[in-house]
Design a protein around this motif. Sequence first.
Motif, short mmCIF file in Angstrom:
data_model
loop_
_atom_site.label_atom_id
_atom_site.label_comp_id
_atom_site.label_asym_id
_atom_site.label_seq_id
_atom_site.Cartn_x
_atom_site.Cartn_y
_atom_site.Cartn_z
N ASP A 1 63.03 64.76 -18.09
CA ASP A 1 61.89 65.42 -17.44
C ASP A 1 61.78 66.85 -17.94
OD1 ASP A 1 59.92 66.26 -15.70
OD2 ASP A 1 61.00 65.77 -13.87
N TYR B 1 60.24 69.64 -15.74
CA TYR B 1 60.78 69.60 -14.37
C TYR B 1 60.39 70.82 -13.53
CZ TYR B 1 64.21 69.33 -10.59
OH TYR B 1 64.83 69.30 -9.37
N TYR B 2 60.50 71.99 -14.10
CA TYR B 2 60.23 73.21 -13.34
C TYR B 2 58.74 73.58 -13.30
CZ TYR B 2 65.23 73.88 -13.03
OH TYR B 2 66.56 73.71 -12.75
N GLY C 1 56.76 67.62 -8.55
CA GLY C 1 57.40 66.34 -8.25
C GLY C 1 56.76 65.20 -9.02
N THR D 1 59.03 61.34 -13.16
CA THR D 1 59.84 62.56 -13.18
C THR D 1 61.20 62.26 -12.56
OG1 THR D 1 59.08 63.24 -10.99
CG2 THR D 1 57.76 63.97 -12.88
N THR E 1 62.33 63.55 -9.88
CA THR E 1 62.10 63.40 -8.45
C THR E 1 61.53 62.02 -8.13
OG1 THR E 1 61.58 65.76 -8.41
CG2 THR E 1 61.08 64.51 -6.42
N GLU F 1 59.82 67.07 -2.87
CA GLU F 1 59.77 68.41 -3.45
C GLU F 1 59.28 69.45 -2.43
OE1 GLU F 1 59.47 69.67 -7.09
OE2 GLU F 1 60.42 67.91 -7.95
N SER G 1 64.46 72.31 -2.49
CA SER G 1 64.21 73.18 -3.64
C SER G 1 64.70 72.47 -4.91
CB SER G 1 64.95 74.50 -3.48
OG SER G 1 66.35 74.27 -3.53
N LYS G 2 64.20 72.92 -6.03
CA LYS G 2 64.64 72.33 -7.30
C LYS G 2 66.04 72.84 -7.61
CE LYS G 2 60.23 71.28 -9.23
NZ LYS G 2 59.85 70.28 -10.16
#
Length: 156
Positions: free
Chosen positions: A87, A90-91, A95, A120, A122, A151, A155-156
């Motif tokens: 992914d 990702y940031y 999600g 992803t 998530t 999400e 938090s990530k």
Amino acid sequence: MFLLRALLAIFTAGLVLLAALGLGVVFYLRPQLPSLDDLGQLPLQVPLRVYAADGSLLDEFGEEKRIPVAISDVPKVLIRAILAAEDDRYYQHPGVDYTGLLRAGLAYARTGARTQGGSTITMQVARNYYLTRDKTMLRKGLEILLALEIEQRLSK
């Protein structure tokens, strides 16, 4: 001028219909979502540990030996490698990577085969912990809604 207004009206009507369809799908799927109350407390499969009378570990038995680690203890290069493979945006997404889903959908439309994934990390968590592995549009819709909710909560 009339043609431009007509095209704009058709485009606007299309957007409204698409939004209404999307909301309808969300309202249809929402009651089918599993509860996320246990999110963050998911049990890991840990091996059976056998200890001696003095408390020393004799052996561990089991197919999977999962030991939780803090994210700060994971080497940055390993995190970057996982993100690159699974992914890479990702940031940047909430999600669900709509670009990735569109790319996978277009590839499927061209070839008729599932040649690319659009999930992803998530979405994979949502599928693996809460849903079945069925490859249906219903399951994918639930996966998308769960990923968005996960999400929002973590938090990530």
